[in-house]
Write a protein that holds these residues in place. Structure first.
Motif, PDB file in Angstrom:
ATOM      1  N   HIS A  99     -45.930 -31.749  53.999  1.00  0.00           N
ATOM      2  CA  HIS A  99     -46.153 -31.518  55.485  1.00  0.00           C
ATOM      3  C   HIS A  99     -46.305 -30.046  55.494  1.00  0.00           C
ATOM      4  N   GLY A 100     -47.044 -29.570  56.460  1.00  0.00           N
ATOM      5  CA  GLY A 100     -47.262 -28.244  56.773  1.00  0.00           C
ATOM      6  C   GLY A 100     -47.774 -27.533  55.652  1.00  0.00           C
ATOM      7  N   ILE A 101     -47.930 -26.244  56.095  1.00  0.00           N
ATOM      8  CA  ILE A 101     -48.537 -24.983  55.118  1.00  0.00           C
ATOM      9  C   ILE A 101     -47.191 -24.453  54.337  1.00  0.00           C
ATOM     10  N   ALA A 102     -47.429 -24.269  53.137  1.00  0.00           N
ATOM     11  CA  ALA A 102     -46.215 -23.800  52.385  1.00  0.00           C
ATOM     12  C   ALA A 102     -46.801 -23.093  51.308  1.00  0.00           C
ATOM     13  N   GLY A 103     -46.356 -21.803  50.903  1.00  0.00           N
ATOM     14  CA  GLY A 103     -47.075 -20.992  49.854  1.00  0.00           C
ATOM     15  C   GLY A 103     -48.489 -20.685  50.058  1.00  0.00           C
ATOM     16  N   GLY A 104     -49.124 -20.828  51.587  1.00  0.00           N
ATOM     17  CA  GLY A 104     -50.419 -20.444  51.505  1.00  0.00           C
ATOM     18  C   GLY A 104     -51.203 -21.666  51.371  1.00  0.00           C
ATOM     19  N   LEU A 105     -50.536 -22.813  51.069  1.00  0.00           N
ATOM     20  CA  LEU A 105     -51.545 -23.958  50.598  1.00  0.00           C
ATOM     21  C   LEU A 105     -51.198 -25.255  51.742  1.00  0.00           C
ATOM     22  N   THR A 106     -52.253 -26.088  52.123  1.00  0.00           N
ATOM     23  CA  THR A 106     -51.997 -27.304  52.744  1.00  0.00           C
ATOM     24  C   THR A 106     -51.585 -28.487  51.995  1.00  0.00           C
ATOM     25  N   PRO A 107     -50.970 -29.408  52.530  1.00  0.00           N
ATOM     26  CA  PRO A 107     -50.241 -30.574  51.945  1.00  0.00           C
ATOM     27  C   PRO A 107     -51.471 -31.095  50.703  1.00  0.00           C
ATOM     28  N   HIS A 108     -52.508 -31.244  51.207  1.00  0.00           N
ATOM     29  CA  HIS A 108     -53.834 -31.862  50.222  1.00  0.00           C
ATOM     30  C   HIS A 108     -53.763 -30.749  48.947  1.00  0.00           C
ATOM     31  N   GLU A 109     -53.749 -29.625  49.176  1.00  0.00           N
ATOM     32  CA  GLU A 109     -53.987 -28.528  48.425  1.00  0.00           C
ATOM     33  C   GLU A 109     -52.679 -28.471  47.289  1.00  0.00           C
ATOM     34  N   ARG A 110     -51.675 -28.782  47.923  1.00  0.00           N
ATOM     35  CA  ARG A 110     -50.425 -28.799  47.050  1.00  0.00           C
ATOM     36  C   ARG A 110     -50.255 -29.981  46.158  1.00  0.00           C
ATOM     37  N   ARG A 111     -50.772 -31.090  46.813  1.00  0.00           N
ATOM     38  CA  ARG A 111     -50.977 -32.507  45.952  1.00  0.00           C
ATOM     39  C   ARG A 111     -51.712 -32.493  44.756  1.00  0.00           C
ATOM     40  N   ARG A 112     -52.770 -31.562  45.034  1.00  0.00           N
ATOM     41  CA  ARG A 112     -54.012 -31.434  44.067  1.00  0.00           C
ATOM     42  C   ARG A 112     -53.378 -30.467  42.802  1.00  0.00           C
ATOM     43  N   LEU A 113     -52.410 -29.389  43.490  1.00  0.00           N
ATOM     44  CA  LEU A 113     -51.855 -28.673  42.427  1.00  0.00           C
ATOM     45  C   LEU A 113     -50.794 -29.386  41.616  1.00  0.00           C
ATOM     46  N   VAL A 114     -49.937 -30.177  42.104  1.00  0.00           N
ATOM     47  CA  VAL A 114     -49.015 -31.036  41.122  1.00  0.00           C
ATOM     48  C   VAL A 114     -49.877 -31.808  40.250  1.00  0.00           C
ATOM     49  N   VAL A 115     -50.873 -32.347  40.652  1.00  0.00           N
ATOM     50  CA  VAL A 115     -51.604 -33.215  39.972  1.00  0.00           C
ATOM     51  C   VAL A 115     -52.183 -32.630  38.519  1.00  0.00           C
ATOM     52  N   ARG A 116     -52.704 -31.171  38.861  1.00  0.00           N
ATOM     53  CA  ARG A 116     -53.243 -30.363  37.592  1.00  0.00           C
ATOM     54  C   ARG A 116     -52.293 -29.770  36.978  1.00  0.00           C
ATOM     55  N   LEU A 117     -50.849 -29.526  37.393  1.00  0.00           N
ATOM     56  CA  LEU A 117     -49.871 -29.264  36.706  1.00  0.00           C
ATOM     57  C   LEU A 117     -49.087 -30.284  35.667  1.00  0.00           C
ATOM     58  N   ARG A 118     -49.256 -31.408  36.268  1.00  0.00           N
ATOM     59  CA  ARG A 118     -48.719 -32.521  35.547  1.00  0.00           C
ATOM     60  C   ARG A 118     -49.784 -32.863  34.442  1.00  0.00           C
ATOM     61  N   HIS A 119     -51.045 -32.890  34.527  1.00  0.00           N
ATOM     62  CA  HIS A 119     -52.265 -33.077  33.698  1.00  0.00           C
ATOM     63  C   HIS A 119     -51.985 -32.127  32.501  1.00  0.00           C
ATOM     64  N   CYS A 120     -51.874 -30.485  32.874  1.00  0.00           N
ATOM     65  CA  CYS A 120     -51.760 -29.503  31.846  1.00  0.00           C
ATOM     66  C   CYS A 120     -50.434 -29.776  31.096  1.00  0.00           C
ATOM     67  N   GLN A 121     -49.461 -30.228  31.736  1.00  0.00           N
ATOM     68  CA  GLN A 121     -48.098 -30.544  30.952  1.00  0.00           C
ATOM     69  C   GLN A 121     -48.468 -31.563  29.920  1.00  0.00           C
ATOM     70  N   ARG A 122     -49.102 -32.669  30.349  1.00  0.00           N
ATOM     71  CA  ARG A 122     -49.304 -34.039  29.443  1.00  0.00           C
ATOM     72  C   ARG A 122     -50.163 -33.312  28.125  1.00  0.00           C
ATOM     73  N   GLU A 123     -51.364 -32.592  28.683  1.00  0.00           N
ATOM     74  CA  GLU A 123     -52.141 -31.872  27.705  1.00  0.00           C
ATOM     75  C   GLU A 123     -51.496 -31.114  26.779  1.00  0.00           C
ATOM     76  N   GLY A 124     -50.640 -30.225  27.046  1.00  0.00           N
ATOM     77  CA  GLY A 124     -49.725 -29.292  26.281  1.00  0.00           C
ATOM     78  C   GLY A 124     -48.737 -30.061  25.374  1.00  0.00           C
ATOM     79  N   GLY A 125     -48.259 -31.029  25.940  1.00  0.00           N
ATOM     80  CA  GLY A 125     -47.147 -32.187  25.446  1.00  0.00           C
ATOM     81  C   GLY A 125     -47.918 -32.732  24.126  1.00  0.00           C
ATOM     82  N   ALA A 126     -48.915 -33.183  24.433  1.00  0.00           N
ATOM     83  CA  ALA A 126     -50.054 -33.978  23.286  1.00  0.00           C
ATOM     84  C   ALA A 126     -50.282 -32.897  22.356  1.00  0.00           C
ATOM     85  N   ALA A 127     -50.410 -31.812  22.384  1.00  0.00           N
ATOM     86  CA  ALA A 127     -51.179 -30.792  21.642  1.00  0.00           C
ATOM     87  C   ALA A 127     -49.997 -30.210  20.715  1.00  0.00           C
ATOM     88  N   ALA A 128     -48.415 -30.573  21.131  1.00  0.00           N
ATOM     89  CA  ALA A 128     -47.443 -29.731  20.509  1.00  0.00           C
ATOM     90  C   ALA A 128     -46.983 -30.924  19.105  1.00  0.00           C
TER      91      ALA A 128
END
Length: 128
Positions: A99-128
């Motif tokens: 809910h709300g604006i936090a760190g300059g991002l809307t809830p939707h933008e934060r949700r997308r950021l979390v999805v991208r971060l998780r994707h990058c973590q999975r990709e990084g873990g698979a490469a290691a």
């Protein structure tokens, strides 16, 4: 019995007189949680430098359909010296609904950021 975010939220909803998710006003619940969590000791050090400190908290819980009010809150965040710390803090405790604006991002933008971060973590873990 351990305190969980769900138990705390249930107590807050009881305090503000809302018991069901549908009848809860997210802004009110968040304001009460902020008071419970940050009043007194335990305020994160970065909070003393935030650009929004003197602003009413409800300015950061705009109607997301109202682009003007959303942009106004994001403008405050854009010039904030602790924007990264604010966003990191919000992402650290937000689970599920955002809910709300936090760190300059809307809830939707934060949700997308979390999805991208998780994707990058999975990709990084698979490469290691």
């Amino acid at each position: 019995m351990a305190e969980t975010p769900e138990r705390v939220l249930a107590r807050v909803r009881t305090l503000v007189g809302t018991t069901g998710i549908q009848s809860s006003n997210a802004a009110i619940v968040r304001l009460v949680l902020r008071r419970l969590l940050f009043d007194g000791c335990g305020v994160p050090a970065w909070r003393t430098h935030d650009a929004c400190r003197a602003m009413p908290p409800d300015a950061f819980y705009p109607d997301l359909a109202d682009r003007n009010s959303t942009d106004a809150a994001k403008r405050v965040c854009r010039g904030c010296p602790v924007r990264v710390e604010c966003l990191t803090d919000a992402l650290g405790w937000e689970r599920g609904q955002r809910h709300g604006i936090a760190g300059g991002l809307t809830p939707h933008e934060r949700r997308r950021l979390v999805v991208r971060l998780r994707h990058c973590q999975r990709e990084g873990g698979a490469a290691a």
